[in-house]
Design a protein around this motif. Structure first.
Motif, PDB file in Angstrom:
ATOM      1  N   GLU A 160      -3.608   2.375 -13.803  1.00 53.68           N
ATOM      2  CA  GLU A 160      -2.296   3.019 -13.936  1.00 53.68           C
ATOM      3  C   GLU A 160      -1.167   2.063 -13.543  1.00 53.68           C
ATOM      4  O   GLU A 160      -1.200   1.491 -12.444  1.00 53.68           O
ATOM      5  CB  GLU A 160      -2.235   4.272 -13.052  1.00 53.68           C
ATOM      6  N   ASN A 198       1.124  -0.230  -4.796  1.00 55.30           N
ATOM      7  CA  ASN A 198      -0.236  -0.001  -5.267  1.00 55.30           C
ATOM      8  C   ASN A 198      -0.889   1.171  -4.518  1.00 55.30           C
ATOM      9  O   ASN A 198      -0.416   1.597  -3.479  1.00 55.30           O
ATOM     10  CB  ASN A 198      -1.063  -1.277  -5.080  1.00 55.30           C
ATOM     11  N   MET A 199      -1.971   1.646  -5.084  1.00 53.26           N
ATOM     12  CA  MET A 199      -2.735   2.782  -4.533  1.00 53.26           C
ATOM     13  C   MET A 199      -1.866   4.042  -4.508  1.00 53.26           C
ATOM     14  O   MET A 199      -1.903   4.820  -3.566  1.00 53.26           O
ATOM     15  CB  MET A 199      -3.305   2.446  -3.153  1.00 53.26           C
ATOM     16  N   ILE A 200      -1.058   4.192  -5.569  1.00 50.63           N
ATOM     17  CA  ILE A 200      -0.179   5.355  -5.643  1.00 50.63           C
ATOM     18  C   ILE A 200      -1.004   6.636  -5.760  1.00 50.63           C
ATOM     19  O   ILE A 200      -0.575   7.711  -5.318  1.00 50.63           O
ATOM     20  CB  ILE A 200       0.815   5.204  -6.822  1.00 50.63           C
ATOM     21  N   ASP A 201      -2.223   6.530  -6.315  1.00 51.73           N
ATOM     22  CA  ASP A 201      -3.099   7.712  -6.398  1.00 51.73           C
ATOM     23  C   ASP A 201      -3.500   8.190  -5.003  1.00 51.73           C
ATOM     24  O   ASP A 201      -3.553   9.393  -4.741  1.00 51.73           O
ATOM     25  CB  ASP A 201      -4.341   7.406  -7.241  1.00 51.73           C
ATOM     26  N   ALA A 202      -3.789   7.247  -4.110  1.00 53.20           N
ATOM     27  CA  ALA A 202      -4.156   7.611  -2.741  1.00 53.20           C
ATOM     28  C   ALA A 202      -2.986   8.293  -2.039  1.00 53.20           C
ATOM     29  O   ALA A 202      -3.181   9.235  -1.251  1.00 53.20           O
ATOM     30  CB  ALA A 202      -4.597   6.371  -1.969  1.00 53.20           C
ATOM     31  N   SER A 232      -7.703   2.396 -11.385  1.00 52.92           N
ATOM     32  CA  SER A 232      -7.691   3.093 -12.677  1.00 52.92           C
ATOM     33  C   SER A 232      -6.911   2.337 -13.748  1.00 52.92           C
ATOM     34  O   SER A 232      -7.021   2.627 -14.929  1.00 52.92           O
ATOM     35  CB  SER A 232      -7.063   4.487 -12.499  1.00 52.92           C
ATOM     36  N   ASP A 280       0.867  -1.180   0.000  1.00 50.84           N
ATOM     37  CA  ASP A 280       0.000   0.000   0.000  1.00 50.84           C
ATOM     38  C   ASP A 280       0.902   1.229   0.000  1.00 50.84           C
ATOM     39  O   ASP A 280       1.699   1.421   0.926  1.00 50.84           O
ATOM     40  CB  ASP A 280      -0.878  -0.045   1.254  1.00 50.84           C
ATOM     41  N   THR A 292       1.625   1.453  -9.041  1.00 51.12           N
ATOM     42  CA  THR A 292       0.360   1.105  -9.696  1.00 51.12           C
ATOM     43  C   THR A 292      -0.830   1.714  -8.962  1.00 51.12           C
ATOM     44  O   THR A 292      -0.752   2.029  -7.770  1.00 51.12           O
ATOM     45  CB  THR A 292       0.139  -0.429  -9.738  1.00 51.12           C
ATOM     46  N   THR A 293      -1.907   1.851  -9.721  1.00 50.70           N
ATOM     47  CA  THR A 293      -3.222   2.141  -9.149  1.00 50.70           C
ATOM     48  C   THR A 293      -4.177   1.163  -9.804  1.00 50.70           C
ATOM     49  O   THR A 293      -4.568   1.350 -10.959  1.00 50.70           O
ATOM     50  CB  THR A 293      -3.655   3.594  -9.441  1.00 50.70           C
TER      51      THR A 293
END
Length: 201
Positions: free
Chosen positions: A155, A121-125, A153, A95, A149-150
């Motif tokens: 990404e 993962n959850m790089i957008d968050a 989406s 995460d 990664t996301t």
């Protein structure tokens, strides 16, 4: 992905609970997943197929675990899966908003001497929370490919799929030295894997 099968590689997707592993699994395998109970248990796991280039990857979404010292049935199954697939590639999923929490498990997995690749993962968050994750530096420290990664989406998912073939066994002693800040190394982990945003590819 490219629809041509060749060499088959098993990929174990390993990570803490709630790191977006299932979403990432669905992104990579599409709708061909099969859910099964692990033999002799009531713990289920999901298996699907990814075809990338001339390779076929059988991806197994291993039950979430915080460490390889199991405290419940799901964690026990995770450990058994690693034990029963010694030739598998391990995709470690972290995460991006809680990197430190997942690194303990990542290092435990890397100590097993299996080829690994790491998805942050959850790089957008993380971006939303103004958390900066230096994936290039993380890659340098760990000596394995690191891909942001996301899963929601999509990404970075294609890059992750393409980089599976570059999964590698970490030199845990070198990792330990780097984490202690000891220099003077010439190990291959300092090289560019063509990912991680270092700009070297």
């Amino acid at each position: 992905m490219v629809a041509e099968a060749g060499e088959v590689t098993t990929v174990l997707m390993v990570g803490n609970p709630n790191v977006g592993k299932s979403a990432l699994f669905n992104r990579m395998t599409g709708g061909n997943a099969v859910v099964s109970n692990y033999p002799g248990t009531t713990v289920d796991f999901t298996k699907g197929t990814l075809i990338e280039g001339n390779r076929t990857y059988v991806i197994i979404d291993v039950p979430g675990t915080y460490s390889l010292e199991p405290r419940d049935a799901a964690e026990e199954v995770a450990v058994r899966m690693l034990r029963h697939h010694p030739d598998a590639v391990v995709m470690i999923v972290l995460d991006a908003t809680r990197i430190e929490r997942g690194l303990y498990l990542a290092l435990e997995v890397m100590e097993r001497g299996m080829p690994c690749i790491l998805a942050v993962n959850m790089i957008d968050a993380a971006h939303e929370k103004q958390i900066t994750v230096d994936t290039a530096e993380l890659q340098r420290l760990l000596g394995i490919p690191v891909i942001p990664t996301t899963a929601i989406s999509g990404e970075g998912v294609r890059s992750l799929a393409e980089m599976l073939r570059k999964a590698r066994v970490a030199d845990v002693m070198a990792v330990s030295r780097r984490l202690r800040g000891e220099g003077g190394e010439t190990e291959p982990g300092r090289g560019c894997f063509g990912c991680g945003g270092c700009g070297g590819c």
